[in-house]
Design an enzyme around this catalytic site. Structure first.
Site, PDB file in Angstrom:
ATOM      1  N   ARG A 189      -8.327  -0.725   8.480  1.00  0.00           N
ATOM      2  CA  ARG A 189      -9.386   0.193   8.097  1.00  0.00           C
ATOM      3  C   ARG A 189      -9.611   1.236   9.175  1.00  0.00           C
ATOM      4  O   ARG A 189     -10.745   1.521   9.567  1.00  0.00           O
ATOM      5  CB  ARG A 189     -10.668  -0.577   7.849  1.00  0.00           C
ATOM      6  CG  ARG A 189     -11.554   0.161   6.871  1.00  0.00           C
ATOM      7  CD  ARG A 189     -12.630  -0.655   6.283  1.00  0.00           C
ATOM      8  NE  ARG A 189     -13.329   0.194   5.322  1.00  0.00           N
ATOM      9  CZ  ARG A 189     -14.063  -0.258   4.340  1.00  0.00           C
ATOM     10  NH1 ARG A 189     -14.208  -1.527   4.164  1.00  0.00           N
ATOM     11  NH2 ARG A 189     -14.659   0.572   3.521  1.00  0.00           N
ATOM     12  N   CYS A 190      -8.503   1.776   9.675  1.00  0.00           N
ATOM     13  CA  CYS A 190      -8.669   2.782  10.709  1.00  0.00           C
ATOM     14  C   CYS A 190      -7.428   3.620  10.805  1.00  0.00           C
ATOM     15  O   CYS A 190      -6.354   3.224  10.392  1.00  0.00           O
ATOM     16  CB  CYS A 190      -9.011   2.133  12.045  1.00  0.00           C
ATOM     17  SG  CYS A 190      -7.666   1.898  13.183  1.00  0.00           S
ATOM     18  N   GLN A 230       0.826  -1.206   0.000  1.00  0.00           N
ATOM     19  CA  GLN A 230       0.000   0.000   0.000  1.00  0.00           C
ATOM     20  C   GLN A 230       0.861   1.256   0.000  1.00  0.00           C
ATOM     21  O   GLN A 230       0.345   2.354  -0.098  1.00  0.00           O
ATOM     22  CB  GLN A 230      -0.898   0.025   1.254  1.00  0.00           C
ATOM     23  CG  GLN A 230      -1.841  -1.153   1.342  1.00  0.00           C
ATOM     24  CD  GLN A 230      -2.630  -1.206   2.646  1.00  0.00           C
ATOM     25  OE1 GLN A 230      -2.823  -2.273   3.189  1.00  0.00           O
ATOM     26  NE2 GLN A 230      -3.111  -0.071   3.149  1.00  0.00           N
ATOM     27  N   GLU A 284     -13.053   4.845   6.424  1.00  0.00           N
ATOM     28  CA  GLU A 284     -13.023   3.998   7.611  1.00  0.00           C
ATOM     29  C   GLU A 284     -14.105   4.267   8.630  1.00  0.00           C
ATOM     30  O   GLU A 284     -14.293   3.474   9.551  1.00  0.00           O
ATOM     31  CB  GLU A 284     -11.666   4.176   8.292  1.00  0.00           C
ATOM     32  CG  GLU A 284     -10.553   3.910   7.336  1.00  0.00           C
ATOM     33  CD  GLU A 284      -9.238   4.482   7.784  1.00  0.00           C
ATOM     34  OE1 GLU A 284      -8.221   4.116   7.220  1.00  0.00           O
ATOM     35  OE2 GLU A 284      -9.235   5.306   8.711  1.00  0.00           O
TER      36      GLU A 284
END
Ligand code: FAD
Lengths: 291, 796
Positions: free
Chosen positions: B370-371, B223, B741
């Site tokens: 996801r945070c 990523q 998120e």
């Protein structure tokens, strides 16, 4: 998926298949739907040297009823065939309830009932259903055919009485002698999950009286458990609230669940009790996803 | 007079444009790492430790070497001779690449084999004979901190216990004073279980070292390709210009693909040694048991309250379980991520938090699943605590929130932990949510149902969270500042290409980025392509995670586009033969202020940039921007869930779920809704079924998809999404806030609060996630809190 090296054969006749199995001995495995065997090979928990794929064998994909009501399920009859079967919906409430609860649609497209019985997973749903219904397996070997009661077929977790060169060609569910009722309830964490607890109930009635009863439990012991005492307690009398409670209690008593990440033993036993009550209290006995 | 362009029609801001990347994804034409085949490529497999804690007595790889087709067997000992047995982590710790002394978690990398094909490599791994001497296993902070606990990191000098850090933030004194003056104190303790981002595509790499050019090309599931390039340069001591990291299509990341994993390092070294491309593709179990997990924090807190419901102060304590190596991917200034963003939407004068991190015999790599760096745990605790306090006060949970919200006219607002929130309409969002769910009506139904033995519950979760790190003054990873970048090239025919330093993993960057350019320049979005992930071509950026792409890279795109527009204006003045001051802009066109009919399109300006520029002007039409955000962005969300609990089995069903998200300007509303639905699904999964736990021996329970459960369409409830409230971000160039998120962060508490509300008659304060039926049943039957802390109980 990177299994160990194996030889693959896909014979076109039963005799040829048996010959191959005999050659392979203990290192050979039958491949039906592959939904249990292939995952094991992927993880290398199973490393058979010879795979005998029976999917090309003709005439094994049936399920049909004899005039007397006996049901035959061929070795290549898929879960999905049973899920969609009108015959099951009208005549086999316990089976019809269980079929859509097995795995997920992708697995049901390939997996077979007979394969599930052979696999003898204590969490397999068909084994309880077949046990509750008093079913049998027909095995075909070099010496011909023999019929084995499901109750005698499984010898332990993932173990059955088949010889290495025998193929289970069909399962038989005996005809009902009275009106058939029953169902299957399964507590699962998610679609496609194996049962935390599964309960199969099959009863036959004549008038108000229960003439035959079968109760079997999934996922609450080292193998499928037949709750024989619970079932027997119902026979010969009408289904009353007291009888139902007694059967539920007896069924919970024979369960041998383990505490694990799916729940405590106490909880699972409680669910056995709850499901037996729910199934017996519901005359129509249709499927209902418990979770 | 020419008609002004319709921005929605050209695919600009606010257009629910179909995702252009889906064209290849749904046709099976994506190009993932495992799709790439290079000539002469070899395959690598990793041998992992079956034990969670053990001394390595010996490793005998002789049988593996003998297998035909095996090219190389690497062990820790061999790595050590090249100083590569250990590597630095993103949190200033070290992590074993291949174990030398001990294995410290189940699934740890012990050796690897490079062979002609993956089957042979796997056979050879099985032929490696490792003798272990088992050591006591630690699977929770409580065990790690117990007196006499075995020291897991005995490789580190001066490490005599299992504590990684002690960290403190807030005002201890002010908080104590406030507690002393409080009318009452509410307390809550819970465990946010370990979960895993579990992207469908596992991690993998193909390292291709070319001895002739000295160039190392690595195709990799990352990523953050530029951070990886820097890390490889530092760890492998290769010159940075000779390293090219290519991150092709990524099959989901969710934070899992931020860290540097041993597999990457081994494939790189193997390629350098063998001078052939080496491919490593992790299997699902390898991914679940060894790569970046999330959460696993024990939270304990108190709230000082005035009798009328005013919150006076917060005290929090966190014990986090980081596994065997402290390799959290997070800004270096903050030891426990942005945990201290808790309670940011409430107006609370004082707060204090103490955090302690511990080593355990579990997989390392606390990632922001996801945070935005532990805000999930922060907001979960916040909203569970708020509900507990409302119950203690005997107040309506919605009203309790409303009276403590930061008011719309109070911005900018300094939170008690020091963040600066800048915008929002919290009360209005709550109103929309309550109305949509039919709050008052539900409360009535609930009471009626209870009298008939049915258990209905309603749960609310409201929160604002900090998304889009940096600014660069406060946020860096290993010293690299958290800005981001974009480059735009407008070609002569008025088509364009965008490159950014971010790397999408399914979020829809290729669609959204084009829309930002379209909004700024008036080019149809379909005329713009987007490329990311190749460090040789993309400008330097910090990558995509923590909802930072639209806030940071997206802002950089807008800023680069504005620079291009400024140049295009000069070109337009030249073409229109007027001075620049007389040129006006409308979407896609410059015109003469006094004669609006006289104009040139942006496409005509583009052509002129290459064919007819004024004397002295540099040809071409391209530009770039490095954007350092002035602040984080602060979206707000209100999630409300209603449930029914089966009193006999503990099974619960969601009967309604309403989501109100205020994320500022929505660039592509459809993509935003997709992000919210995905996040809510994950929130539901965490609340209902999903966790990775461990037994007393340190065996990972949840090492495959039979045990680590992803919800399917069948059990995932329907969601009702609301976007009525929109508060622009005051500092983002187009007013957008992060949204990737929010739902995964704020969602879990809504589900849990609803179930807790349904069983409130029991007086139980907490049931840990996932709220499996047996846990809910236990709470109802025994009227006691149910902890989910490992080790998981077994009979045997
Ligand atoms: C994701 C997933 C979820 C699942 N969930 C469930 C579930 O919820 N409930 C459930 O009951 N099952 C579940 N299953 C298992 C599934 O039902 C299998 O299909 C079934 O257990 C095996 O049938 P099969 O035809 O696929 O057998 P195979 O996998 O081909 O074989 C299984 C074993 O039986 C032997 N065998 C198969 N057929 C014969 C035969 N005719 N004669 C002799 N030996 C034979 C094989 O040699 C092998 O040892 C799941 C499977 C998967 C992959």
């Amino acid at each position: 998926m990177y299994p160990s090296r194996f030889r693959y054969e896909a014979p076109r006749s039963l005799d040829e298949a048996i010959t191959l199995l005999r050659e392979g001995g203990d290192d050979a495995k039958v491949l039906a739907g592959g939904q249990s065997l292939v995952p094991l090979m992927k993880l290398r928990f199973a490393s058979p040297e010879l795979i005998v794929d029976i999917n090309n064998l003709p005439g094994l994909d049936y399920h049909r009823e004899d005039p007397d009501g006996t049901l035959h399920v061929g070795a290549l009859c898929r879960h999905v065939d049973l899920e969609r079967s009108e015959l099951l919906k009208s005549k086999q409430p316990t089976m019809a309830a269980a079929a859509p609860l097995i795995a997920d649609p992708i697995v049901r497209n390939r997996g077979t009932l007979v394969g599930s019985l052979c696999h003898a997973d204590p969490q397999g749903d068909w084994a309880s259903v077949a046990l509750a219904l008093g079913g049998s397996i027909v095995a075909h070997g070099p010496g011909g055919r023999r019929t084995i009661k499901v109750a005698d077929f499984v010898t332990g977790p993932f173990q059955n009485v088949l010889e290495p060169d025998e193929i289970a060609v069909e399962a038989i569910i005996p005809a009902a002698r009275g009106a058939r009722a029953g169902g299957y309830l399964k507590l699962e964490r998610r679609v496609g999950d194996f049962a935390t607890v599964g309960v199969a109930v099959a009863i036959e009635t004549s008038g108000d009286t229960v003439t035959r009863a079968g109760i079997a439990l999934t996922g609450v012991g080292g193998s499928t458990i037949g709750a024989t005492a619970a079932a027997e307690a119902l026979v010969g009398e009408p289904l009353t609230e007291q009888k139902i409670e007694l059967a539920a209690q007896l069924a919970a008593d024979v369960s041998r669940p383990r505490t694990d990440h799916r729940g405590s033993a106490e909880y699972k036993r409680h669910i056995v009790h709850t499901f037996v009550v729910r199934l017996l209290s519901r005359a129509d006995g249709f499927a209902e996803r418990a979770a | 007079m020419s008609q002004a362009l319709d921005e929605i029609k050209i695919g600009g801001l606010g257009a629910s444009r179909k995702r252009v990347e889906d064209n290849r994804f749904i046709r099976g034409k994506g190009n993932y790492v495992d799709d790439i085949v290079l000539p002469g490529m070899l395959h690598m497999e990793i041998l992992r430790s079956p034990l969670a804690h053990a001394r390595i007595v010996s490793i005998d790889a002789s049988k593996a070497w003998e297998i035909p087709g095996v090219h190389l067997v690497m062990t820790g000992e061999m790595m050590a001779t090249r100083n590569l047995a250990w590597m630095p982590t993103l949190s200033y710790d070290t992590q074993a690449v291949l174990a030398t002394d001990k294995v410290r978690f189940q699934g740890q990398e012990v050796a690897c084999v490079i062979a002609d094909d993956p089957y042979i490599a796997k056979d050879a791994c099985e032929a490696i004979d490792v003798t272990y001497e088992a050591l006591p296993v630690i699977v929770s902070p409580a065990q790690a901190l117990a007196p006499g606990a075995t020291v897991i990191r005995d490789d580190k000098e001066n490490q005599n216990d299992n504590v990684i850090f002690h960290w403190e933030v807030g005002d201890a004194e002010g908080t104590s004073r406030a507690f002393a003056e409080a009318d009452m104190v509410s307390r809550l303790q819970l465990h946010y279980p370990r979960s895993h981002p579990s992207p469908i595509e596992c991690c993998g790499s193909i390292a291709d070292f070319n001895r002739a050019t000295e160039k190392l090309t690595v195709y990799m599931t990352t990523q953050a390709p530029h951070i990886i390039r820097a890390a490889v340069a530092l760890v492998a001591e290769l010159p940075e210009q000779m390293i090219r990291i290519i991150s092709p299509d990524i099959g989901g990341g969710f934070g899992n693909k931020v860290p540097v994993y041993p597999g990457y390092v081994c494939s790189i070294l193997a390629s350098i040694l063998l001078e052939r491309p080496v491919k490593w593709i992790e299997d699902k179990t390898g991914n679940l048991i060894s790569t970046g997990f999330a959460r696993d924090v024990y939270l304990d807190g108190e709230m000082a309250l005035r009798r009328d419901g005013k919150i006076l102060a917060i005290r929090m304590h966190t014990d986090s379980d980081h596994g065997a190596f402290f390799s959290d991917a997070q800004p270096s200034k903050f030891k426990i991520g942005l945990m201290h963003s808790a309670f940011a939407c409430y107006d609370i004068p004082y707060a204090h938090m103490i955090s302690r991190g511990t080593y355990t015999n579990k997989a390392p790599g606390g990632v922001a699943y996801r945070c935005s760096f532990r805000v999930t745990e922060a907001m979960f605790f916040q909203e569970r605590m708020v509900q507990a306090a409302a119950v203690d006060l005997g107040m309506d949970q919605a009203e309790f929130r409303r009276m403590n919200f930061v008011r719309d006219d109070d911005f900018p607002h300094r939170t008690p932990f020091g963040f600066l929130t800048d915008s929002g309409q919290y009360g209005a969002c709550l109103d929309v949510g309550l109305k949509a769910v039919g709050y008052d009506n539900f409360l009535q139904q609930q009471e009626e149902a209870r009298s008939r033995g049915r258990l209905l519950g309603i749960g609310i979760s409201t929160m604002t969270e900090p998304l889009g790190a940096g600014n660069s003054r406060e946020y860096d990873i290993l010293g690299i500042k958290m800005f981001d970048s974009a480059e735009i090239r407008v070609h002569m025919t008025g088509k364009a290409m965008v490159r950014t330093g971010a790397r999408g993993q399914g979020q829809g960057h290729e669609t959204t980025w084009a829309q930002i350019v379209s909004h700024e320049l008036g080019l149809p979005a379909d005329d713009i392509t987007v490329e990311e992930g190749d460090t040789d071509t993309a400008p330097f950026g910090m990558g995509t995670y923590a909802s930072r792409s639209t806030p940071v890279a997206g802002a950089a795109i807008a800023m680069a586009a504005r620079k291009i527009r400024a140049k295009a204006r000069r070109l337009a003045a030249h073409l229109l033969e007027v001075s620049e001051e007389d040129v006006e802009w409308e979407l896609g066109r410059f015109y003469v202020r006094s004669a609006p009919d006289r104009g040139v399109t942006i496409q005509e300006c583009a052509m002129a940039a290459y064919s007819n520029m004024p004397d002295g002007m540099e040809p071409g039409l391209q530009n770039q921007s490095f954007y350092d955000p002035p602040n984080l962005t602060w979206p707000f969300a209100c999630y409300i869930v209603t449930v029914e609990v089966d009193p006999e089995t503990g099974v619960w069903d969601v009967t309604n779920m309403v989501a109100v998200d205020d994320c500022g300007v929505r660039i592509n509303p459809m993509i935003v809704e997709g992000q919210i639905m995905g996040g809510l699904t994950e929130a539901y999964a965490m609340a209902n079924m999903q966790f990775i736990t461990f037994d007393a021996e340190g065996n990972c329970v949840g090492s495959n998809y039979m045990d680590y459960l992803l919800p399917t369409a069948w059990e995932t409830p329907g969601f009702e999404l609301h976007s009525e409230i929109m508060t622009e971000c005051p500092h983002h160039p187009i007013g957008a806030k992060g949204i990737g998120e929010c739902a995964a962060v704020g969602g879990p508490a809504a589900f849990v609060n609803a179930v807790m509300d349904a069983i409130s008659y029991t007086g139980v304060r907490n049931v840990d996630m996932p709220m499996l039926p047996d846990r809910v049943w236990e709470a109802m039957k025994y009227r006691r809190d149910v902890s989910g802390a490992p080790p998981v109980l077994t009979d045997e």
